[in-house]
Design an enzyme around this catalytic site. Structure first.
Site, PDB file in Angstrom:
ATOM      1  N   GLU A 128       1.373-118.560  53.737  1.00  0.00           N
ATOM      2  CA  GLU A 128       1.123-117.220  53.194  1.00  0.00           C
ATOM      3  C   GLU A 128       2.391-116.843  52.453  1.00  0.00           C
ATOM      4  O   GLU A 128       3.429-116.598  53.051  1.00  0.00           O
ATOM      5  CB  GLU A 128       0.813-116.242  54.332  1.00  0.00           C
ATOM      6  CG  GLU A 128       0.090-114.985  53.849  1.00  0.00           C
ATOM      7  CD  GLU A 128       1.047-113.938  53.310  1.00  0.00           C
ATOM      8  OE1 GLU A 128       1.131-113.811  52.062  1.00  0.00           O
ATOM      9  OE2 GLU A 128       1.710-113.287  54.102  1.00  0.00           O
ATOM     10  N   CYS A 155       4.382-108.498  50.359  1.00  0.00           N
ATOM     11  CA  CYS A 155       3.857-109.379  49.319  1.00  0.00           C
ATOM     12  C   CYS A 155       2.549-108.879  48.716  1.00  0.00           C
ATOM     13  O   CYS A 155       2.161-109.321  47.637  1.00  0.00           O
ATOM     14  CB  CYS A 155       3.672-110.795  49.876  1.00  0.00           C
ATOM     15  SG  CYS A 155       2.777-110.833  51.436  1.00  0.00           S
TER      16      CYS A 155
END
Length: 528
Positions: A297, A331
């Site tokens: 991720e 993010c």
């Protein structure tokens, strides 16, 4: 880099105080009692969980934990070494191979539900650690970073005993032989998890609960910037659950090389990593030597697409200000604001109002939306990235530097940038700070092109008065998650993850369980 004046509020926008209240409402109300965290000293947890015991480092060395809002050292934490990592991996390997953890779903669920209850009993300690070591505003801690994670973990605990029944396929016959066929799912084995500092509880527990519910054992190597939060995970499992020794191990260390050692160790069967795309590539390359399963991720440069039929006065200030969530240290944030070229100047004025109205300050103040960045080193990296990007073109509309209102703490101004070149670093690279770049588009097709104009594909946002039109645009954006008109795409039952340079695989939800399972096909012959 001098900002333009934003003293005059754009026509039709609410007062700054009213807008700030709207931002805070997104985080939800402060739970009863949470306001009392101000003035409390976080005790934290300094020990590591290895093979069922809470231990100090064999070296006797500790590293400092610094409050980014005050720059004060608030505690010290055991500094794990290669020796602790080796012990942790050996314990996880033994527990996987020799205990009944992989086979006993009911017991796994029991232990995980004990942990959920322990989290609920220790919410104040988790909140206090989060606010103290990350600089996360208390409303953000209760509304996003800590409290909702309890329900997410509860969902994953409910999956721990529901996947082991084999799937039967129709039997096939060939002459006198009949073949009975089934598909089983089995744990991968030992999982190495490497987690970042920005969302330390949620991200760590996405990996821990997915791996444990699937019957794996785990070695967690968290970032050293927020050690208390993840050390508390280890303590709660050790002291308040019946989890067997070695099933979960937590090794925190200031030595980033331990992550590479964990990835390369042949006793580890899978690696789950969250962090930068550059580091993710290195993790994937190292894991390839052992052909390990890899879940990544990684970074994002998420577009927030404001369609031409949206209520600009309502949407644009909010869409811009959301880039300051967690001080820009996430993010999935909408770090690129895409607006119609014909209304660019109006949108810049509205976005500037939104960024200028973000409440910045003491993380323990319930009326603060944005606190400091996590460290002086990270603050300097963010400002250097901004300066480097501006050297390629573009201009600062609002902000652009160290926040002038604070004489201590790692505060950066909410920053709005316009006219950045499409292929420049401010568009193409993640800055991981409270910086939003405005991009103009010509028409709907161009909006999609601009939205897809980076290598990332983690999240996206679309704003429109016409939901069908927004869904059409959302379907054309390359991303793992899309929010329409503020829709929330995170939750215990919702898969989290991206495509392209944003990574591989998913966390949370049933998909987050499947990441940690292997498929086994079994065929048994019978003769008539």
């Amino acid at each position: 880099m001098a900002p333009q004046s934003t003293d005059v509020r754009p026509r039709s926008t609410p007062p700054a105080e009213q807008f700030a209240a709207r931002l805070l409402d997104i985080l939800g109300p402060l739970p009863m009692g949470a306001a009392g965290l101000r003035g409390q000293a976080a005790r934290g947890e300094s020990r590591m969980l290895i093979d069922g015991e809470l231990v100090e480092s064999s070296s006797g060395v500790r590293f400092r934990n610094v409050n980014p809002a005050t720059e004060e050292v608030v505690g010290e934490v055991a500094d794990g070494t290669a020796e602790e990592l080796d012990r942790a991996i050996a314990a996880a390997r033994r527990a996987q191979d020799e205990s009944s953890w992989a086979r006993d779903g009911a017991f796994r669920r029991h232990c995980m539900e004990q942990f959920v209850d322990a989290m609920a009993r220790n919410l104040d300690e988790l909140r206090l650690a989060m606010v103290t070591e990350l600089g996360c505003p208390v409303r953000l801690a209760t509304g996003v970073q800590v409290d909702p994670v309890v329900d997410k973990v509860r969902f994953m605990a409910g999956l721990a005993d529901g996947w082991q029944e084999a799937t039967e396929l129709p039997e096939v016959s060939a002459g006198p032989m009949r073949t009975l066929r089934q598909i089983q799912r089995t744990p991968i084995g030992v999982v190495g998890a490497i987690t970042p500092w920005n969302i330390p509880l949620d991200i760590a527990l996405a990996k821990v609960t997915g791996a444990l519910a699937a019957g794996n054992t785990l070695v967690l190597k968290p970032a050293p910037d927020t050690p208390w939060t993840t050390a508390l995970i280890g303590r709660l499992f050790a002291e308040e659950t019946d989890i067997p020794a070695g099933v979960l191990n937590v090794v925190h260390s200031s030595d980033h090389a331990l992550g590479a050692r964990l990835t390369a160790d042949p006793r580890v069967d899978a690696i789950s990593f969250t962090g930068s795309t550059a580091t993710g590539r290195k993790v994937m390359a190292a894991a390839a030597e052992g052909l390990k399963r890899v879940h990544l991720e990684l970074g994002g440069k998420s577009p927030s697409v404001v369609l031409d039929d949206a209520n600009l006065e309502q949407v644009v200030p909010l869409a811009a200000a959301l880039g300051c969530f967690n001080a820009g240290q996430s993010c999935i944030l909408p770090s690129r604001l895409l607006v119609p070229v014909g209304r660019l100047n109006e949108c810049l004025e509205l976005a500037a109002f939104g960024m200028s109205s973000v409440p910045v300050g003491d993380p323990f103040d319930e009326n603060v939306f944005m606190g400091p960045l996590v460290s002086v080193a990270h603050r300097d990296r963010v400002l250097a990235a901004l300066a480097s990007g501006l050297a390629e073109g573009g201009r600062v509309v609002v902000g652009g530097g160290v926040h002038p209102d604070f004489d201590r703490g790692y505060y950066v101004q909410p920053t709005l940038v316009a006219d950045a070149p499409e292929h420049g670093s401010l568009i193409q690279e993640e800055t991981f700070g409270p910086i939003v770049v405005v991009q103009a588009y010509e028409d709907l097709d161009d909006a999609v092109r601009v939205a897809n104009g980076t290598p990332f594909g983690l999240a996206g946002y679309v704003w429109s008065e016409d939901e069908d039109r927004a869904r059409d645009v959302a379907g054309r954006i390359r991303a793992g998650m899309i929010g329409i008109n503020g829709g929330q795409f995170t939750g215990g039952d919702m898969p989290f993850g991206g495509v392209g340079a944003s990574g591989l695989g998913r966390e949370w939800g049933v998909a987050g369980l499947d990441e940690f399972l292997e498929i086994k096909t079994i065929a048994a012959a019978r003769f008539s």
